[in-house]
Design a protein around this motif. Structure first.
Motif, mmCIF file in Angstrom:
data_model
loop_
_atom_site.group_PDB
_atom_site.id
_atom_site.type_symbol
_atom_site.label_atom_id
_atom_site.label_comp_id
_atom_site.label_asym_id
_atom_site.label_seq_id
_atom_site.Cartn_x
_atom_site.Cartn_y
_atom_site.Cartn_z
ATOM 1 N N LEU A 111 0.859 -1.184 0.000
ATOM 2 C CA LEU A 111 0.000 0.000 0.000
ATOM 3 C C LEU A 111 0.894 1.232 0.000
ATOM 4 C CD1 LEU A 111 -2.597 -1.070 2.722
ATOM 5 C CD2 LEU A 111 -2.517 -1.687 0.294
ATOM 6 N N ASP A 112 0.913 1.946 -1.109
ATOM 7 C CA ASP A 112 1.761 3.123 -1.226
ATOM 8 C C ASP A 112 1.115 4.283 -0.481
ATOM 9 O OD1 ASP A 112 3.561 5.044 -1.975
ATOM 10 O OD2 ASP A 112 2.695 5.337 -3.969
ATOM 11 N N ASN A 113 1.696 4.656 0.652
ATOM 12 C CA ASN A 113 1.088 5.721 1.448
ATOM 13 C C ASN A 113 2.177 6.501 2.167
ATOM 14 O OD1 ASN A 113 -1.766 6.615 2.199
ATOM 15 N ND2 ASN A 113 -0.767 6.620 4.191
ATOM 16 N N MET A 114 2.954 7.246 1.393
ATOM 17 C CA MET A 114 4.051 8.010 1.970
ATOM 18 C C MET A 114 3.530 9.087 2.927
ATOM 19 S SD MET A 114 6.782 6.647 0.935
ATOM 20 C CE MET A 114 7.946 7.895 1.489
ATOM 21 N N GLU A 115 4.340 9.400 3.931
ATOM 22 C CA GLU A 115 3.994 10.399 4.941
ATOM 23 C C GLU A 115 2.658 10.082 5.603
ATOM 24 O OE1 GLU A 115 5.904 13.024 6.037
ATOM 25 O OE2 GLU A 115 7.472 12.140 4.805
ATOM 26 N N GLY A 116 2.460 8.804 5.925
ATOM 27 C CA GLY A 116 1.199 8.386 6.513
ATOM 28 C C GLY A 116 1.025 8.863 7.943
ATOM 29 N N TRP A 117 -0.229 9.178 8.296
ATOM 30 C CA TRP A 117 -0.544 9.661 9.636
ATOM 31 C C TRP A 117 -1.454 8.719 10.401
ATOM 32 C CZ3 TRP A 117 2.254 12.693 12.277
ATOM 33 C CH2 TRP A 117 2.881 13.815 11.738
ATOM 34 N N SER A 118 -2.462 8.151 9.737
ATOM 35 C CA SER A 118 -3.439 7.350 10.484
ATOM 36 C C SER A 118 -3.919 6.182 9.647
ATOM 37 C CB SER A 118 -4.647 8.213 10.891
ATOM 38 O OG SER A 118 -5.471 8.483 9.779
ATOM 39 N N VAL A 119 -4.376 5.144 10.340
ATOM 40 C CA VAL A 119 -4.946 3.957 9.707
ATOM 41 C C VAL A 119 -6.206 3.585 10.474
ATOM 42 C CG1 VAL A 119 -3.379 2.537 11.091
ATOM 43 C CG2 VAL A 119 -4.549 1.524 9.140
#
Length: 258
Positions: A111-119
């Motif tokens: 799952l490409d999610n750079m600079e991720g904050w929340s899931v």
């Protein structure tokens, strides 16, 4: 029913809120520990050890560790599927890792999610929403890990994304007061409205259990809460007859709490 508090010296305190007493206090290791999720109706607890970057699941009754596993990167967010089978951890570098809590196995998700904050999982566990500081939220199907939607429209970063209890709406929080919170319709992925708030850098968003209110806390320490009025309240305010169909939750009232 319970509240878990972590500390910088490895101690965890678990409080019984219904009785107002300290249920258990114990040391899990050296360094900062952060409780992230209760499991099994409060009998187990997942914690994050920031010093050596790993998760651990503890049996609170037996006071023993059940399992531990490494974080995908510097930890930012963690959530568990409604059936408590799958735990998803995300790091700021875009890495997303799935932990099968029953089989004690790890899987890196593509799952490409750079600079991720929340899931956050949807209430039925069939979707996973991730937010990014790059200004979008993304939603994946948890059975196939195929992307369902990329939700944009924020001028700055998206700090969190969360589903409503009935799974009909997705709320995402932003960084400036002009776009404190945005709501999307999950069936069509159409943006419904943007809510202004007080403060800046609005963090984790959350719905009330009945779905009639949604709130987010700003970096300035201001809790912004919006309530969805019923059709009867809307019609009384506007002097109109009740509509034959529709969803009254699209109209919002804003309440700011210090």
């Amino acid at each position: 029913r319970f509240l878990a508090v972590g500390s910088y010296n490895g101690n965890i305190s678990v409080w019984d809120l219904s009785r107002g007493v300290l249920r258990r206090e114990f040391k899990l290791g050296d360094g900062r520990v952060e409780p992230v999720r209760f499991l099994a109706q409060g009998n187990r607890l997942v914690v994050y050890f920031r010093a050596d970057n790993h998760f651990s699941e503890w049996d609170l009754e037996a006071n023993r560790e059940i399992q531990s596993w490494p974080s995908p990167a510097r930890f930012e967010s963690f959530d568990v599927s409604p059936d408590e089978r799958l735990g998803i951890g995300m790091g700021r570098n875009g890495n997303v890792s799935a932990r099968n809590l029953s089989e004690h196995t790890n899987t890196n998700l593509p799952l490409d999610n750079m600079e991720g904050w929340s899931v956050a999982f949807s209430p039925d566990g069939t979707r996973l929403a991730l937010s990014s500081a790059l200004g979008y939220a993304r939603v994946w199907d948890t059975a196939t890990w195929q992307e369902q939607a990329t939700l944009r429209g924020f001028l700055e970063g998206v700090n969190s994304a969360v589903f409503s209890p009935d799974d009909r709406r997705l709320a995402a929080s932003g960084s400036n007061p002009d776009e404190a919170l945005k709501l999307w319709d999950v069936a069509s992925w159409q943006e419904l409205l943007t809510l202004e708030g007080a403060g800046s850098l609005f963090g984790l968003a959350a719905f009330s259990p009945d779905g009639n209110a949604v709130g987010t806390l700003s970096n300035d320490g201001i809790l912004n809460v919006w309530r969805a009025p019923s059709w009867a309240e809307i019609n009384a305010a506007e002097g109109k007859d009740p509509p034959s169909q529709g969803y009254g939750g699209q109209a919002k009232a804003e309440i700011k709490l210090p």
